[in-house]
Motif scaffolding. Sequence first.
Motif, short mmCIF file in Angstrom:
data_model
loop_
_atom_site.label_atom_id
_atom_site.label_comp_id
_atom_site.label_asym_id
_atom_site.label_seq_id
_atom_site.Cartn_x
_atom_site.Cartn_y
_atom_site.Cartn_z
N THR A 61 -17.67 25.95 46.53
CA THR A 61 -18.94 25.65 45.92
C THR A 61 -19.44 26.60 45.05
OG1 THR A 61 -20.35 26.82 47.54
CG2 THR A 61 -19.93 23.95 48.01
N ALA A 62 -20.55 26.52 44.95
CA ALA A 62 -20.54 28.47 43.49
C ALA A 62 -20.70 29.67 44.13
CB ALA A 62 -22.15 27.57 42.25
N ALA A 63 -21.51 28.95 45.11
CA ALA A 63 -20.92 30.03 46.12
C ALA A 63 -20.79 30.68 46.69
CB ALA A 63 -22.56 29.93 47.57
N GLY A 64 -19.61 29.24 47.24
CA GLY A 64 -18.22 29.82 48.19
C GLY A 64 -16.91 30.58 46.98
N GLU A 65 -17.23 30.06 45.52
CA GLU A 65 -16.32 30.82 44.70
C GLU A 65 -16.70 32.03 44.41
OE1 GLU A 65 -12.97 30.45 41.75
OE2 GLU A 65 -13.74 29.38 43.22
#
Length: 286
Positions: A61-65
Motif C-alpha cells: 500500500t502507500a504506507a507499505g511502500e
Amino acid sequence: MVRRNLNDLQYYVTVGREGSFTRAASLLGVTQSALSQAIGGLEARLKIRLLTRTTRSVSPTAAGERLLNAIGHRFDEIEAELDELTRIRDKPAGTVRITCGEHVLRTTLLPKLTPLLRDYPDINVEFDVNYGFRDIVADRFDAGVRLGDTIDKDMIAVPIGLQLRMAVAASPAYFATRPPPKTPRDLVNHNCINQRMQTAGGLYVWDFERRGRKQNVRVNGQLIFNTSPGMVDAAVAGLGIAFLPEEEFAPHIEEGHSVRVLDDWCAPFPGYYLYYPSRRQPSPAF
C-alpha cells in the motif's frame, strides 16, 4: 522505547520486494502461514495495512511502500557489513548471486568457477538462469553475464571469454530434401527454427556479415523456442535450420549429426562479459 521485532520487519521487506508470499517464504526458509501471521501481527501493531493482497499478487500500500523505502536499504547495509567482516578472515565467505544464460553458464562460468569453489569452501554461488535482462540492482544480484554489446554503459564490464561466432546448421537429412542456402536471403525459402526473445517478446532477427556487408533476415518456420537446447535438438532431428553460437552445435557437427552452412557469413563478435554496478562496493566473496 517500544522494541520492534526486526524479524517481522525483514519478513515484510522480503514480501514487499518479491511481491509474493510463496517466493518470500522460500527465500526466508519459513512457511507461508508463519510469514502471513508475522505480517498480520506487524500490521496489527502498527494499526495500518501494509500490503494489498489478491488471489494472484501482493503489492505494498502507500504506507507499505513508504516503509519499504525507509528500511529496505538498511537491511541491505546490515548484510553488507556482515559480509565485510569476512575480510578479516583467512578466506572470504558469503553468497554471490549471478544472473546469466544457460549456454554461458555451462561453457564458461562453471568451468572457470570450479577450482575457485574448491579453494574457497565458504563461498556460495547462486545462479539465476534467465534469458531476459534482469535489473541486477533492483533484483539484488551481485553481477550478470551478457554479451558485451547489450550491457548498460553505467556498469563495469569484464570480458570472461573469447570472441564468439554464430553458426547456421541443420541435419544431413534436412539438406537431403532441400538445397543448402548459398546466401542469407535464401533462408526465406527454408523451414527455420525461430527464437522468441524474452525481453522484447519478438522473434530474433538473424544477422549476418561478410567483408563489411551486413544482412538481416527475418526467417519463418514451424518451430519457435525461447531457449537454445530445444533448438539444437530440433535441428539435429531434421526439423529445420537453426542459428545459434557455434559452440552449441560443435559436438553435433563433429559427429556428423549437423551440417554447417553460410560459414563465411558468420563474422566474429564480442563475447560474454561479467558486469556489475559501478556505484556499489562488491562484497569480499564477489
